[in-house]
Enzyme design. Structure first.
Site, PDB file in Angstrom:
ATOM      1  N   ARG A  98       0.766  -1.195   0.023  1.00  0.00           N
ATOM      2  CA  ARG A  98       0.003  -0.323  -0.214  1.00  0.00           C
ATOM      3  C   ARG A  98       1.301   1.111  -0.117  1.00  0.00           C
ATOM      4  O   ARG A  98       0.590   1.748   0.738  1.00  0.00           O
ATOM      5  CB  ARG A  98      -0.459   0.086   1.182  1.00  0.00           C
ATOM      6  CG  ARG A  98      -1.991  -0.849   1.587  1.00  0.00           C
ATOM      7  CD  ARG A  98      -3.146  -1.140   0.288  1.00  0.00           C
ATOM      8  NE  ARG A  98      -4.076  -2.071   0.544  1.00  0.00           N
ATOM      9  CZ  ARG A  98      -3.568  -3.205   0.067  1.00  0.00           C
ATOM     10  NH1 ARG A  98      -3.191  -3.846  -0.869  1.00  0.00           N
ATOM     11  NH2 ARG A  98      -5.220  -3.974   0.361  1.00  0.00           N
ATOM     12  N   SER A 146     -10.088  -0.029   3.923  1.00  0.00           N
ATOM     13  CA  SER A 146      -9.723  -0.828   4.670  1.00  0.00           C
ATOM     14  C   SER A 146      -9.297  -0.032   5.207  1.00  0.00           C
ATOM     15  O   SER A 146      -8.043   1.261   4.929  1.00  0.00           O
ATOM     16  CB  SER A 146      -8.464  -1.893   4.429  1.00  0.00           C
ATOM     17  OG  SER A 146      -8.872  -3.275   4.339  1.00  0.00           O
ATOM     18  N   GLU A 184      -4.437   3.746   6.493  1.00  0.00           N
ATOM     19  CA  GLU A 184      -4.219   4.052   4.677  1.00  0.00           C
ATOM     20  C   GLU A 184      -4.491   4.722   4.027  1.00  0.00           C
ATOM     21  O   GLU A 184      -3.648   5.457   3.587  1.00  0.00           O
ATOM     22  CB  GLU A 184      -5.085   2.462   4.482  1.00  0.00           C
ATOM     23  CG  GLU A 184      -4.196   1.490   3.158  1.00  0.00           C
ATOM     24  CD  GLU A 184      -5.301   0.903   2.589  1.00  0.00           C
ATOM     25  OE1 GLU A 184      -6.121   1.332   1.700  1.00  0.00           O
ATOM     26  OE2 GLU A 184      -4.692  -0.453   3.172  1.00  0.00           O
TER      27      GLU A 184
END
Ligand code: EPU
Length: 350
Positions: A164, A246, A346
């Site tokens: 990510r 998420s 995130e």
């Protein structure tokens, strides 16, 4: 070049947070970025690049000039015995691009179906799901420096992909550092889809679908349909219940740290990584702290997946960025107090 003023951003972020852009320009190609540079009024304005808005938390109005990426285009650029190379404009909807590739016989992106957002956001985040990450299907991308107007092309190595993570999330640490956060606007992305196609099936949820269908050799279209069904069952549709996917990354720990946690919490969900570290399921950690289904104001923890924070107020009484961040901090604190692990968000907080 038209620059709009006082533009509502609620339709442009998947949380459905209310905020405004003081000024917003719709970018349909490199020429629009150049035109802004040539315009005395906008030349020196600081800029903020907005893609699909599926991975941001807006904590207030955006004072910078918002560049909303609306660059279109989708085509097969090359076909070799070893790969199909497909190119998409950064403003294309990610899921529709995945669908188009699979329907037109260029498989390889099917495990990434139904991820919200646009093509341009995919490399920034190095999106990943069900055993495939963008970097596994990446050829190169074109971008433009929003300050200088210079265009450039990057291969995978220059994108510095991680979990990510990419060069587009990093602020340059020094003169020789290539961090591109706040500098690059991605215009087009090219995907390398290897031939012959091989399905990626290692994930438990996919194995279950295989077993149910008694299907030994699924097609890419079959996998696409399974992924859509799996995601629909687990993750909220942002159009119905605002969210940014998420909210935290899955943390990694050393085998010693993991053994220590297992001694106290034998059920902890963990996966060994190739580099010897252990990845822990952040959703499990949050769930274990009792957060599933809880709320702070209009910010909530999704009932079916504790890793997803949601907007419980809908469009009528929407969550604020402050509420989301207050809930996120409370979750971080309780996970730290119980497990000694710091969860890292995130999404990008604006
Ligand atoms: N779990 C719980 N309780 C929860 C949530 C999860 O016990 O409330 C457990 C699950 O039972 C499972 C494990 O945690 O054993 C992992 O859960 P899941 O398979 O749902 O995957 P994840 O680690 O939560 C990651 C990605 C997702 C991606 C899926 C599938 C991150 C931060 N998230 O989720 O990506 O779709 O794997 O590959 O890496 C996203 O980035 O926005 C995203 C949705």
């Amino acid at each position: 070049m038209i620059v709009e003023s006082n533009v509502p951003l609620q339709p442009y972020n998947s949380f459905g947070i209310v905020a405004r852009a003081h000024h917003l320009a719709r970018i349909t190609g490199e020429a629009d970025v150049q035109a802004l540079r040539d315009d005395a009024e906008w030349r020196d304005a600081s800029r903020f690049v907005l893609g699909g808005g599926s991975n941001i938390v807006l904590t207030g109005d955006v004072k910078q000039l918002v560049l909303k990426v609306e660059i279109k285009g989708l085509r097969l650029v090359e076909e070799t015995p070893r790969a199909w190379i497909v190119e998409a404009g950064a403003g294309e909807n990610w899921h529709e691009v995945v669908r188009w590739t699979v329907e037109n016989g260029f498989p390889g992106l099917e495990n990434l179906a139904l991820i919200p957002g646009t093509v341009g956001g995919a490399p920034v985040q190095n999106i990943g799901a069900y055993g495939v990450e963008l970097q596994d299907r990446f050829e190169s991308l074109d971008a433009i420096d929003i300050n200088t107007g210079r265009t450039f092309t990057l291969d995978a190595a220059r994108c510095a992909f991680g979990y990510r993570d990419s060069v587009f999330k990093h602020v340059p640490a020094g003169p020789n550092d290539f961090g591109l956060a706040g500098r690059a606007l991605i215009t087009r992305v090219r995907f390398r889809l290897p031939r012959p196609w091989k399905p990626v099936l290692g994930y438990v949820d996919l194995e279950k679908k295989m077993a149910e269908a008694a299907n030994i050799e699924p097609t890419a279209m079959q996998i696409f349909d399974w992924i859509v069904a799996i995601r629909r069952a687990k993750l909220p549709d942002w159009r119905v219940l605002g969210n940014a996917g998420s909210f935290f990354k899955n943390p990694t720990v050393t085998p010693e740290q993991c053994a220590d946690i297992i001694a106290r919490d034998p059920k902890i969900v963990h996966y060994p990584m190739d580099d010897g570290s252990i990845k822990l399921a952040a959703g499990w950690l949050i769930d274990a702290c009792g957060w599933k289904g809880k709320s702070v104001g209009n910010a909530g923890v999704y009932e079916r997946q504790a890793l997803v924070l949601v907007n419980r107020g809908g469009n009528a009484d929407p969550v604020t960025g402050g509420e989301v961040m207050t809930l996120a901090k409370a979750i971080q604190t309780s996970v730290y107090e119980r497990f000694g692990i710091r969860l890292e968000p995130e999404p990008v907080v604006v």
